[in-house]
Design a protein around this motif. Sequence first.
Motif, short mmCIF file in Angstrom:
data_model
loop_
_atom_site.label_atom_id
_atom_site.label_comp_id
_atom_site.label_asym_id
_atom_site.label_seq_id
_atom_site.Cartn_x
_atom_site.Cartn_y
_atom_site.Cartn_z
N LYS A 61 47.01 69.31 30.91
CA LYS A 61 46.99 68.87 29.52
C LYS A 61 47.76 69.88 28.68
CE LYS A 61 42.38 70.86 28.97
NZ LYS A 61 40.96 70.63 28.90
N SER A 62 48.34 69.40 27.59
CA SER A 62 49.12 70.29 26.74
C SER A 62 48.89 69.90 25.29
CB SER A 62 50.61 70.16 27.08
OG SER A 62 51.34 70.94 26.17
N HIS A 63 48.74 70.92 24.45
CA HIS A 63 48.44 70.66 23.05
C HIS A 63 49.19 71.66 22.18
CE1 HIS A 63 46.07 68.78 19.97
NE2 HIS A 63 45.59 69.94 19.55
N ASP A 109 55.74 66.92 33.85
CA ASP A 109 56.70 67.97 34.26
C ASP A 109 55.97 69.28 34.55
OD1 ASP A 109 58.91 66.36 34.11
OD2 ASP A 109 59.37 66.86 32.02
N CYS A 110 55.05 69.64 33.67
CA CYS A 110 54.29 70.90 33.87
C CYS A 110 53.52 70.84 35.19
CB CYS A 110 53.32 71.13 32.73
SG CYS A 110 54.15 71.45 31.16
N VAL A 139 43.94 71.95 40.94
CA VAL A 139 44.45 72.98 40.05
C VAL A 139 44.60 72.35 38.66
CG1 VAL A 139 46.40 74.51 39.56
CG2 VAL A 139 45.73 74.05 41.94
N GLU A 140 44.16 73.07 37.63
CA GLU A 140 44.40 72.54 36.29
C GLU A 140 45.34 73.47 35.53
OE1 GLU A 140 41.71 70.52 32.96
OE2 GLU A 140 41.63 72.71 32.82
N ALA A 172 46.42 74.04 31.79
CA ALA A 172 46.07 73.66 30.42
C ALA A 172 46.88 74.54 29.47
CB ALA A 172 44.58 73.86 30.18
N ILE A 173 47.66 73.90 28.61
CA ILE A 173 48.52 74.68 27.70
C ILE A 173 48.09 74.41 26.27
CG2 ILE A 173 50.91 75.28 27.12
CD1 ILE A 173 51.81 73.93 29.69
N LEU A 174 47.74 75.49 25.58
CA LEU A 174 47.32 75.36 24.18
C LEU A 174 48.09 76.39 23.37
CD1 LEU A 174 45.40 74.27 21.97
CD2 LEU A 174 43.76 76.00 22.65
N LYS A 175 48.88 75.91 22.39
CA LYS A 175 49.72 76.79 21.56
C LYS A 175 50.52 77.76 22.44
CE LYS A 175 46.64 76.47 17.60
NZ LYS A 175 45.52 77.08 16.92
N ASP A 176 51.15 77.21 23.48
CA ASP A 176 52.03 77.94 24.40
C ASP A 176 51.32 78.93 25.33
OD1 ASP A 176 54.39 76.68 23.34
OD2 ASP A 176 54.18 78.00 21.61
N LYS A 177 49.98 78.98 25.26
CA LYS A 177 49.25 79.83 26.20
C LYS A 177 48.81 78.96 27.38
CE LYS A 177 45.28 82.88 26.66
NZ LYS A 177 44.03 83.32 26.06
#
Length: 379
Positions: free
Chosen positions: A102-104, A113-114, A145-146, A148-153
Amino acid sequence: METLSQPIKLIATAAMGLESLVKNEVIKLGYENVQTENGRIIYDADLSGIARSNLWLRTADRVKLLMGEFEAYSFEELFEQTKALPWEEWISKDGFIHVVGKSHKSKLYSVPDCQSIVKKAIVSRLQQAHNLQSRLKETGARYKVEVAILKDKVTLSLDTSGSGLHKRGYRVGQGDAPLKETLAAALVQLTNWTPDYPLVDPFTGSGTIPIEAALIGQNIAPGFNREFSAEEWDVIPSNVWEKALEEAEDLANYEQPLDITGSDISHEAVEMSKQNAMEAGLADLISWKQMQVKDFVPKSEKGYLIGNPPYGERLSDQQTVEEIYKNLGEIMASYPKWSVYIMTSYNDFESKFGKKATKKRKLFNGFIKTDYYQYFGKK
């Protein structure tokens, strides 16, 4: 398999509003350096922590192993930093690797892609670690495997639970709007009920609140009846799981007498609850009754009523629901030493029940925003 660099960091995920409960459970298990973030609790543990957390956490959704956290603004950075992590310590060379994501609010917003880049990076790391020229077999244990990208972290984790922890393994049947077992356990833990007092749920549905209360009352580990995906991982010796199960067996207090009753207007619901209680091994511990709320009469001077009644979401049901709330309020007014806890999304609950709550807490039942109305009984 490689030997492990201890200690490890675990993440227990929590539904919105339940973080403080999950945190308390983690601390009670004896883990340290416990940090609370939105929807997750991060803490230090060892290998046995994977087994114990999965077995014991009543209100967490799942337990994940934190592999790494870093910032990434390009696919190349994502690949290189993922590949730099010690995946071979955890994933066997024939492991089946499944990446979810997931990406936010991040530069890397394309989740597919990620996912595929993270998978490539892990595979590349494993091929190097095991000197493999060929593709990985992926016929062995499953590793989810997860990314998770939040504000580029970026947070990379391995799911140790498998199906969510609310799946305790006792639910044979369920109604149309079943209450998650983790939330039912939370509703009980948010009260100060102890097993010396009667506990009643007059809207029992498939019996989840009484069953979770009985597990809490006898200190039975909620995950006792099921399996977890990390049980298949070679890196965790089977005696780690055996020890954790032995500890759970030792800590259970099967002698603790309980006075727990679940009732419902629907005959099917009562039958379903009986079945579920039997699966949970609690058949003789809970009484079940088919009954309308207006016929409820507390049998003792002091006790706890915990319920998740119908909310009247559909206009056609509203009148019935208001009637139920009114009846309940009138009955309980004659029993001032009883504590009453009701979760509902119906905004005007207090006026129908006829009394302002001592305390209210916002909770989510799935995606429905509800209030947990708490009426403390007189001492």
